[in-house]
Scaffold this motif. Structure first.
Motif, short mmCIF file in Angstrom:
data_model
loop_
_atom_site.label_atom_id
_atom_site.label_comp_id
_atom_site.label_asym_id
_atom_site.label_seq_id
_atom_site.Cartn_x
_atom_site.Cartn_y
_atom_site.Cartn_z
N ALA A 186 0.65 -1.06 -0.15
CA ALA A 186 -0.09 -0.04 0.14
C ALA A 186 0.93 1.30 -0.08
O ALA A 186 0.33 2.29 0.42
CB ALA A 186 -1.06 0.00 1.25
N LEU A 195 -2.04 0.74 -5.01
CA LEU A 195 -3.54 0.68 -4.43
C LEU A 195 -4.27 1.86 -4.83
O LEU A 195 -4.09 2.84 -4.31
CB LEU A 195 -3.26 0.61 -2.93
N GLY A 199 -2.03 4.68 -3.75
CA GLY A 199 -0.99 4.04 -2.42
C GLY A 199 -1.75 5.06 -1.19
O GLY A 199 -2.50 6.01 -1.42
N ALA A 424 -8.19 4.26 -0.44
CA ALA A 424 -6.99 3.43 0.06
C ALA A 424 -6.89 4.02 1.61
O ALA A 424 -6.49 2.92 2.21
CB ALA A 424 -5.86 4.06 -0.85
N GLN A 428 -6.44 1.28 4.85
CA GLN A 428 -5.26 1.55 5.78
C GLN A 428 -6.03 1.34 7.34
O GLN A 428 -5.52 0.56 8.42
CB GLN A 428 -4.55 2.77 5.82
#
Length: 499
Positions: A186, A195, A199, A424, A428
């Protein structure tokens, strides 16, 4: 200058037909090569010096954590909490050196875990120098320091050593690999597919550091349960105030100072120009570093003032401890997006972070959750808000400066960048909560099963300083009365691990 080359064959025709033209061309090129090599070496020296200085600033946060924690607990537990902060750093040093750094940045590797540099074998390398290791170590022990506050005043000393080793040697490094390594699945600097084409932009660690430490502390406090007397027989919260507002303020200012290494230092280098900008040569990475220091300052200040007036409306008091925690909550929130947002957005970040912290504290009381430092609420809750904030307010120009080479990279949703960065960042939050819950939750549960987690009720009433550390942190009487002190606390010589 790093990419400059001088060819004697190309230079010779420009020197005419003189007999010594070839020798002159070679002499000139040798001189240019020498200057170029010295400039390259100077660049490395400047960047590594900057990174080392930033590491020293981040390490100074350990003193801030120690003072903040000491002031936030009762006097009878002062020596205990300060010693745990010292050992978080010492234990974290060995385990991050042996395992953690390799798992985090041991490239080349896969997207989930690093595979090289265990015990710094074959390091330094083209991917980094010792300054990079030291800087990343200072982050790892910061995560461990966050967790220690959540479980203060009722935890066996051996439990601190075990969880700190596990957190700095395994749990935190793997998270940092996912989001900061060039191989991480990621990471915004990943080579190859990103991603959601972006990212995760968690620049200095709202998720990687603060959420990891906060969620770990959450599970520790949940498994242990609240301190004795924190809630009365009817389940109503009882204030167990820390013994020193002075230490709380001192610790807060030390943490504020250290945050200028935490956020601006995460650029890792300073001597870098930005190509294709609308500015002249005066604008470069040094400017972005200055902007990051500004956004950090404004977010923390905004959160502090919001907490000041918010708590005044809610409780009728101007409370210095609440304001200090609000300030730190603003810092934790801005940490993820400090480099890619404008200063005006930092005001919004801090304002909402203050209310996130107030709301999390209110929820904690309703659920009878006890965290003496509000660490899980502050670092976990405000850290999660910081991740979302970045996905909403990241500015296109700043994102392209700091993460170049990917034209059209998504930026903040409210800045016209679409929802891919937000998607994204939501991932996380979920994976950090999941990973830390499974790993650290299991560690604390196993410590409880084996009787290594919580101290006895008698030891908790007497205080950890007397029962585990040989005496109180503060001398309230003449040293000749030491023996009477021991007689006053019959549990003083009891090993709390067997209590």
């Amino acid at each position: 200058m790093a990419g400059f080359t001088c060819s004697a064959a190309d230079l010779r025709p420009l020197l005419g037909t003189a007999a010594n033209a070839t020798a002159a061309a070679e002499y000139i090129c040798n001189g240019f090569d020498t200057v170029s090599n010295k400039l390259v070496a100077a660049t490395y020296a400047i960047d590594n010096t900057y990174l080392l200085f930033s590491a020293y600033l981040v390490f100074s946060m350990q003193l801030g954590f120690a003072m903040l924690c000491a002031g936030s607990v009762r006097a009878k537990n002062t020596m205990n909490i300060m010693l745990t902060n010292v050992l978080d750093a010492a234990t974290g040093s060995l385990f991050y050196y042996l395992f953690g750094f390799a798992l985090a940045f041991g490239s080349p590797s896969n997207g989930f875990v690093g595979r090289h540099f265990f015990g710094l074998e074959k390091y330094p390398s083209p991917s980094g120098d010792y300054s990079f290791f030291l800087y990343q170590w200072s982050f790892a022990i910061a995560a461990a320091g966050i967790t220690s506050g959540s479980i203060a005043e009722r935890t066996q000393f051996v439990a601190y050593l075990i969880y700190s080793s596990f957190l700095t040697g395994l749990v935190y490094p793997i998270v940092s690999h996912w989001f900061w390594s060039t191989d991480g699945w990621a990471s915004p600097v990943r080579e190859g597919h990103l991603l959601f084409e972006s990212g995760v932009i968690d620049f200095a660690g709202s998720g990687v550091v603060h959420m990891v430490g906060g969620i770990a502390g959450l599970w520790g406090a949940l498994v242990e349960g609240p301190r004795m007397g924190r809630f009365d027989g009817d389940g109503k919260p009882v204030s167990l105030r820390g013994h020193s507002g002075t230490l709380v303020v001192l610790g807060t200012f030390l943490l504020w100072f250290g945050w200028y290494g935490f956020n601006p230092g995460s650029f890792l280098s300073i001597l870098k120009t930005y190509e294709h900008t609308n500015y002249s040569s005066y604008y470069g990475q040094w400017s972005a570093i200055g902007r990051t220091a500004v956004t950090t300052t404004i977010a923390g200040s905004s959160a502090a003032l919001t907490t000041l007036f918010g708590k005044r409306l809610l409780t009728g008091h101007w409370n210095v401890t609440d304001v200090c925690n609000g300030l730190l909550g603003g810092f934790a929130a801005i940490t993820g997006g400090c480099s890619v947002v404008d200063p005006w957005a930092a005001i919004i970040c801090g304002f909402i972070a203050a209310w996130v912290l107030i709301g999390c504290n209110k929820l904690a009381e309703m659920l009878k959750y006890d965290d003496p430092l509000e660490a899980a609420q502050l670092h976990g809750g405000c850290g999660a808000w910081g991740i979302i904030f970045t996905a909403l307010f990241a500015k296109k120009d700043y994102v392209n400066e700091i993460y170049p080479g990917k034209p059209g990279r998504p930026h903040g949703l409210l800045m016209g960048g679409g929802a891919r960065l937000l998607a994204a960042h939501l991932i996380q939050i979920l994976v950090v909560i999941g990973w830390v819950s499974v790993t650290m939750g299991s560690v604390f549960w196993l410590l409880k099963v084996f009787g290594l987690l919580r101290i006895s009720a008698d030891a908790e009433m007497a205080g950890l300083d007397v029962t585990s550390h040989g005496g109180l942190a503060y001398a309230y009487h003449d040293e000749n009365n030491d023996q009477s002190e021991k007689n006053s606390f019959p549990i003083a010589n009891m090993d709390s691990s067997n209590a």
